[in-house]
Write an enzyme that holds these catalytic residues in place. Structure first.
Site, PDB file in Angstrom:
ATOM      1  N   LYS A   1       4.723 -61.645  34.173  1.00 58.55           N
ATOM      2  CA  LYS A   1       5.557 -60.442  34.161  1.00 58.55           C
ATOM      3  C   LYS A   1       4.702 -59.189  34.011  1.00 58.55           C
ATOM      4  CE  LYS A   1       7.740 -58.824  30.613  1.00 58.55           C
ATOM      5  NZ  LYS A   1       8.607 -58.644  29.435  1.00 58.55           N
TER       6      LYS A   1
ATOM      7  N   ASP B   1      12.265 -59.355  33.398  1.00 60.37           N
ATOM      8  CA  ASP B   1      12.424 -59.330  31.948  1.00 60.37           C
ATOM      9  C   ASP B   1      13.844 -59.769  31.612  1.00 60.37           C
ATOM     10  OD1 ASP B   1      14.017 -57.187  32.641  1.00 60.37           O
ATOM     11  OD2 ASP B   1      13.050 -55.753  31.302  1.00 60.37           O
TER      12      ASP B   1
END
Length: 218
Positions: A121, A139
């Site tokens: 991420k 997220d």
């Protein structure tokens, strides 16, 4: 799952409402962005910005952060969750940046993900925000919005990421994760989505849309 025509309408509406979305993290260099994103895990952007304003005023390069040491760095980021482990990861990352990359943040996913404390991420955010690549950082907000609206259905961030990259039209991909994060943060909230003021409510497949609150009367 939303059909292609609905997905086009979904992102066209988000683009019309916010043509140039960007991260809410404050930064002035690729390195500062990397550090801010590393600190943002399980923390709000507002709390990260408060800490990095003071930190970057005194140490805004890998070498300067390295010179602070773990304890010196912790003094600046102690208000952020998991700051002990984050400080260790950041110091080790800065050491690698200085020793292997001449103090510069590498541009490849493989190199980014090899840095301590940098997962998929974080690498996706840096590649997208700093280098303009059409990556899809997932997220908690993106994961929730994708599953709730019917954009993508998956039980893991990677599964949702892959589906989104396949399903979102190419022209929207560079900004897509910003739109989804902002939608999830301010409108499509976890406990109670504010569907009555959502610009994509008409195409969203969420079955239990929240009605507008009744005006209070005296």
């Amino acid at each position: 799952m939303l059909k292609p025509k609905a997905i086009e309408s979904f992102f066209a509406a988000l683009e019309a409402a916010n043509p140039h979305p960007t991260t809410e993290l404050e930064y002035s260099s690729v390195f500062e962005l990397l550090i801010a994103v590393m600190l943002s895990a399980q923390a709000t952007d507002a709390s990260v910005n408060k800490a990095t304003r003071a930190l970057f005023a005194v140490a805004n390069t890998p070498q300067k952060v390295l010179e602070l040491g773990v304890e010196g760095l912790e003094r600046y980021i102690s208000s952020i969750g998991l700051y002990h482990s984050k400080a260790r990861h950041i110091i080790e990352t800065c050491r690698i940046l200085v020793e292997q990359y001449g103090g510069e943040v590498p541009r490849s996913r493989e190199a980014l993900e090899s840095l301590p404390g940098v997962g998929r991420k974080t690498a996706n955010v840096v590649l997208n925000v700093a280098f303009g690549e059409p990556t899809m950082p997932v997220d908690t907000h993106v994961f929730r919005v994708a599953n709730r609206t019917g954009l993508a259905r998956g039980s893991s961030p990677l599964e949702v990421e892959r589906q989104l990259l396949e399903r979102i039209p190419e022209r929207y991909r560079t900004h897509a994760h910003h739109w989804l994060i902002l939608l999830g943060r301010y409108v499509c909230k976890a406990r109670k989505p504010e569907c009555w003021r959502c610009v994509v409510a008409q195409v969203c497949e969420y079955p239990d849309k929240t009605p507008a609150p009744k005006s209070s009367t005296r």
